[in-house]
Write a protein that holds these residues in place. Sequence first.
Motif, PDB file in Angstrom:
ATOM      1  N   ASN A  11      -1.656 -51.324  22.089  1.00  0.00           N
ATOM      2  CA  ASN A  11      -2.618 -52.332  22.530  1.00  0.00           C
ATOM      3  C   ASN A  11      -1.919 -53.549  23.131  1.00  0.00           C
ATOM      4  OD1 ASN A  11      -5.251 -53.277  22.947  1.00  0.00           O
ATOM      5  ND2 ASN A  11      -5.257 -54.423  21.033  1.00  0.00           N
ATOM      6  N   LEU A  12      -0.918 -53.288  23.989  1.00  0.00           N
ATOM      7  CA  LEU A  12      -0.178 -54.357  24.651  1.00  0.00           C
ATOM      8  C   LEU A  12      -0.848 -54.719  25.976  1.00  0.00           C
ATOM      9  CD1 LEU A  12       3.412 -52.891  24.132  1.00  0.00           C
ATOM     10  CD2 LEU A  12       2.282 -54.653  22.745  1.00  0.00           C
ATOM     11  N   LYS A  13      -0.512 -55.881  26.498  1.00  0.00           N
ATOM     12  CA  LYS A  13      -1.039 -56.282  27.801  1.00  0.00           C
ATOM     13  C   LYS A  13      -0.477 -55.356  28.866  1.00  0.00           C
ATOM     14  CE  LYS A  13      -1.492 -61.175  26.596  1.00  0.00           C
ATOM     15  NZ  LYS A  13      -1.057 -62.562  26.907  1.00  0.00           N
ATOM     16  N   PHE A  14      -1.362 -54.659  29.568  1.00  0.00           N
ATOM     17  CA  PHE A  14      -0.914 -53.567  30.430  1.00  0.00           C
ATOM     18  C   PHE A  14      -0.026 -54.042  31.581  1.00  0.00           C
ATOM     19  CE2 PHE A  14      -1.265 -50.795  34.121  1.00  0.00           C
ATOM     20  CZ  PHE A  14      -0.882 -49.592  33.561  1.00  0.00           C
ATOM     21  N   THR A  15      -0.511 -54.990  32.372  1.00  0.00           N
ATOM     22  CA  THR A  15       0.199 -55.363  33.603  1.00  0.00           C
ATOM     23  C   THR A  15       1.622 -55.866  33.358  1.00  0.00           C
ATOM     24  OG1 THR A  15      -1.876 -55.870  34.725  1.00  0.00           O
ATOM     25  CG2 THR A  15       0.138 -56.791  35.676  1.00  0.00           C
TER      26      THR A  15
END
Length: 266
Positions: free
Chosen positions: A198-202
């Motif tokens: 659940n990390l920030k994708f970009t």
Amino acid sequence: MNLSTRIPTAIILISIAIFGIIQGGLFFFIGISLLSFLCLHEILKMKHLYIYIPYTIFLYGILLVFLFLTQLSQQYIFWNSIPIITISIFIVLLSLFETINKKIISSQNNYIQGFTSTLKIGFSLPFFILIRNYPTGISLTLLFIIIIATVDSASYFSGKFLGKTKLSSISPNKTIEGTIGGISTTLLSSICIIWLLNLKFTPYFILTLIIIILAIYGDLHESLQKRKFKIKDSSSILPGHGGIYDRLDSYILALPITYYYYLCFL
């Protein structure tokens, strides 16, 4: 390389790495310090610099200073300063320039070679310690290693079974098919990891791309040096893998950039 020795060695190395990362502290510091000195030893030996013993002792002293600077209570004031950031990035850019142009700058000057090699290690492997020391250091360090281990392994096996077109004259064993296989496998794996954690994708996807590119160029830069000195491996200390430098070449250029990217965006 023989898979019967390559795979067991890889399993042992991965197990030690995971234990060291989780353990952290003095154990991790000693481990990275040992790897740094062994890596520099192989480079100095490869470049025939042990004929200048006082100078090699001086170079080991420089590396030792860099390692101990990761243990200062105000360590981040030093490593996050503008001069250190500038030097770190310059060394990465210099290595990229040499790789693209297929030529080691000042290759005939042993003193310059030794000094630049020491700076290359000193402004690289200690960043492992700095990254691990952050509150989220365990997960970031593991992610970093997983990305590079995946691109290395996937490129190797893709090239072994599918490779036909040579990637570069620097390293005749590397192929375009192997590189594409390594990049695509690593990107797919990283997307899964980013989603699962659940990390920030970009920002994490961009970081993955940066690490992949620098890992590939780091590997090629070592191949360029080995080609210059007409050797196959930096040593034979790791069965099926060659030397310490052979295993760490993909990490060296990526480490400082990963650290400063983390500071700026993560």
